[in-house]
Scaffold this active site. Structure first.
Site, short mmCIF file in Angstrom:
data_model
loop_
_atom_site.label_atom_id
_atom_site.label_comp_id
_atom_site.label_asym_id
_atom_site.label_seq_id
_atom_site.Cartn_x
_atom_site.Cartn_y
_atom_site.Cartn_z
N GLY A 70 0.82 -1.21 0.00
CA GLY A 70 0.00 0.00 0.00
C GLY A 70 0.85 1.26 0.00
CB THR A 71 4.02 2.06 1.76
OG1 THR A 71 3.48 1.73 3.05
CG2 THR A 71 4.97 3.23 1.89
CG ASN A 150 -4.27 4.07 9.78
OD1 ASN A 150 -4.54 5.16 9.28
ND2 ASN A 150 -3.14 3.86 10.44
CD GLN A 180 -6.65 -0.32 8.03
OE1 GLN A 180 -7.54 -1.14 8.29
NE2 GLN A 180 -5.39 -0.52 8.35
CB SER A 200 -2.27 -2.94 1.40
OG SER A 200 -1.29 -3.78 1.96
N GLY A 201 -2.52 -6.00 0.23
CA GLY A 201 -2.93 -7.39 0.44
C GLY A 201 -3.03 -7.83 1.88
CG HIS A 202 -0.25 -6.47 5.14
ND1 HIS A 202 -0.20 -6.16 6.47
CD2 HIS A 202 0.10 -5.34 4.48
CE1 HIS A 202 0.17 -4.89 6.61
NE2 HIS A 202 0.35 -4.38 5.41
CB THR A 238 10.19 -10.47 -12.70
OG1 THR A 238 11.19 -10.24 -13.69
CG2 THR A 238 9.51 -11.81 -12.96
CB CYS A 324 3.40 2.70 10.64
SG CYS A 324 2.58 1.50 9.61
#
Ligand code: PLP
Length: 379
Positions: A70-71, A150, A180, A200-202, A238, A324
């Site tokens: 995301g960052t 967040n 979020q 973002s995935g996580h 890649t 963070c």
């Protein structure tokens, strides 16, 4: 055994995503750019994965570009939108409660001569729609506003920001950090009216290290990383096929279960809120409503870092704000202008649909005991 109330920080990878990653890494591990069959298979799989994430987000696959997080999506959107709009001017509108992934690029841009207007929230963490319109100037090149905060769970007026840009005839581009909000609230980038949007995935049970940027069709965004021309030439390197496969599986599942997840999270948060207020004397809920997975509270007079550590020793994991910040006071809670005793004691409780009654009991009992046993400046 622990009780996890920090899903806004990260989530465990779901089995379906882990399985998809394993297959992509051990069986279909070809390079999507290779011209022979094995590479072509990887490229075909990539097409399907992109369609899955785009489907979950509600955009066309051609509008979705994979990034490392995301960052990265936030940095790319901000830098490239300004490059694209360089003739418009050097003014940016954002909010004082953005994630560091937006605030830090903005601060760096200030050092490079840009002017940034930071919209201030009210005491509940809300930004009023009218604030955006007031802040827009003829030289505003970018408005960047998160969808869900967040730390507070508040929902920001992104739709209204898009309307304000249109109403004023401003050429400003609109970026939204929806990290979020993705799969927590119903929205599509088009319906929000944004040009750029980060996910973002996580946060949705995919691994760490994968994100995406939505780029509205027709927007000629300058590339972020130059190289072999992957991701439509906009973000070379890649493709991280294992991570992307997992992101796709988690996004597909998250989209299928979004409504059910929303109901579960809403019920959990309401129950937690009701019990905490009733059973932990002095505990205050900082803001209500908003996204269903975040409950910001304060134990006035207690040091949140001490409470968080004390609870973690007892297997209850929550946070004193965004992960963070690593111990620094949170700029988000500071922006609420809380009295010092309340600011010191802020805690972010964030839920997952997997949280059980046993978890909830441990949370309430833990906070009750913390309040009883720890030092308070108010006692
Ligand atoms: N934006 C928001 C609102 C977030 O909550 C986070 C993560 O905490 C990020 C951006 C950064 O995402 P990532 O960890 O994928 O870089």
């Amino acid at each position: 055994m622990f009780h996890y109330f920090d899903s806004a920080a990260t989530t465990p990878v779901c089995p379906e995503a882990a399985q998809a990653a394993l297959e992509a890494m051990t069986r279909g591990w070809g390079n999507p750019s290779s011209v022979y069959e094995f590479g072509r298979q990887a490229a075909q799989a990539l097409t399907l994965w992109r369609a899955d994430v785009a489907g979950a987000l509600g955009c066309a696959p051609g509008e979705l570009f994979f990034t490392s997080c995301g960052t990265e999506s936030d940095n790319w959107a901000i830098r490239s939108a300004l490059a694209l709009n360089r003739r418009v001017g050097r003014h940016i509108v954002t909010t004082a409660i953005e994630h560091a992934a937006v605030l830090e690029p903005c601060r760096a841009l200030e050092r490079e001569g840009y002017e940034v207007t930071y919209l201030q929230p009210d005491r509940q963490g809300n930004i009023a729609p009218g604030q955006v319109e007031e802040a827009i100037r003829p030289d505003t090149a970018l408005v960047t506003m998160m969808l869900v905060n967040n730390e507070l769970g508040t929902v920001l007026p992104v739709r209204e920001a898009a309307q304000a840009i249109r109403r004023t005839g401003s050429p400003a581009l609109l970026h939204c950090d929806a990290v979020q909000g993705f799969l927590k609230l119903p929205f599509t980038p088009k319906e929000l009216g944004v040009d750029l949007l980060s996910v973002s995935g996580h946060k949705i049970r995919a691994p760490k290290g994968i994100g995406a940027l939505y780029v509205r069709q027709g927007l000629k965004l300058p590339p972020l990383i130059l190289g072999g021309g992957q991701e439509g030439g906009l973000r070379s390197g890649t493709e991280a096929t294992g991570q992307i496969a997992a992101f796709a599986a988690a996004a597909r599942l998250g989209a299928e279960r979004r409504e059910e997840t929303f109901q579960k999270l809403t019920a959990l948060r309401a129950q937690a809120e009701e019990r905490l207020v009733r059973e932990v004397p002095g505990l205050k809920v900082l803001t209500q409503g908003g996204a269903p997975h975040i409950l910001p509270v304060t134990l006035p007079g207690y040091k949140s870092e001490v409470v968080v550590r004390w609870l973690s020793d007892r297997g209850v994991y929550l946070s004193s704000g965004s992960a963070c910040h690593k111990g620094k006071p949170s700029h988000v809670f500071a922006a609420l202008k809380l009295p010092k005793a309340e600011l010191d004691g802020v805690l972010r409780i964030s839920f997952s649909p997997d949280n059980t009654q046993e978890d909830l009991d441990a949370l309430v009992e833990g906070l009750t005991a913390a309040r009883r046993e720890l030092f308070s400046t108010l006692s």
